[in-house]
Design a protein around this motif. Structure first.
Motif: not given
Length: 245
Positions: A146, A155, A159
């Motif tokens: 992520l 993201n 994360a």
């Protein structure tokens, strides 16, 4: 001319049939391959442990399927190293919900640049929490995906969430510590905090994580989150350069 054309058509039809037969044989071999490896003579002896694991794996035991995957991945217990057979058994175990297999399969897929599926398996492992995985590797690998955008849309807040979960499960998860440090250092998904970043880098560095050793050295060199200390900077940067494992 008619005879020549007819002969060309006959040869083309024969070639199509040959290719179709070859493809059927290839698929059958691929599907049966892991079982056949043990049915055929091998140049090394299989130890008792893998013989027992093999029997349990074919019976559908997820733990045994994972162990057999590891044996193929690492070339252990008299098994010839083969990443394809490793992926085969990891996938069987992963589909049975075995978190370690989901993580291992994700790693193999990522190495083959099959990033989207890799991220999916990391997520499945991460969502199991610490129920079947006390390493936090599912959470840290999914958080890393992520953070960087590996197989999923980047993201940062999401994360950070998973990286924190990883550290909660395992305080010595060096990957999670390093990438959390990276988030705090750059203010990615969290409020920027150089002191917090340095602490996370240092903890991961002490666990022998090379990238964290480099960042720890840079923090000491630049006075970022910690008092500038040239000698300590040199020590950590040298450790990073020597750490090739």
């Amino acid at each position: 001319e008619r005879q020549a054309a007819a002969e060309q058509e006959r040869q083309a039809a024969a070639e199509q049939e040959r290719q179709a037969t070859s493809e059927q044989e290839r698929q059958a071999t691929s599907e049966q391959r892991p079982a056949e490896v043990f049915a055929a003579p091998v140049s090394v002896s299989l130890d008792d442990a893998i013989t027992s694991i093999l029997k349990s794996a074919h019976s559908g035991d997820a733990g045994a399927q994972y162990e057999l995957g590891k044996a193929y991945r690492d070339g252990e217990h008299g098994v010839v190293q083969d990443p394809e057979d490793a992926a085969y058994w990891f996938r069987k175990s992963a589909k049975n919900g075995y978190a370690d297999a989901q993580i291992s399969l994700g790693c193999l897929l990522e190495q083959r640049n099959e990033e989207q599926e890799a991220a999916q398996w990391f997520r499945k492992a991460a969502e199991q929490g610490d129920q079947n995985d006390d390493t936090g590797f599912g959470q840290s690998n999914y958080g890393r995906c992520l953070l960087i955008g590996i197989g999923v849309e980047q993201n940062y807040p999401e994360a950070v969430k998973w990286l924190k979960e990883a550290v909660k499960v395992n305080v010595d998860n060096d990957v999670a510590l390093y990438y959390l440090g990276w988030c705090y250092d750059g203010g990615n998904g969290v409020e920027q905090d150089h002191v917090r970043a340095f602490d996370l880098f240092r903890r991961a560095a002490e666990l022998d994580y090379r990238l964290a050793q480099y960042e720890t050295g840079k923090c000491y060199l630049d006075g970022r989150g910690v008092k500038r200390q040239r000698q300590k900077a040199i020590e950590w940067l040298e450790k990073a350069s020597e750490n090739v494992g």
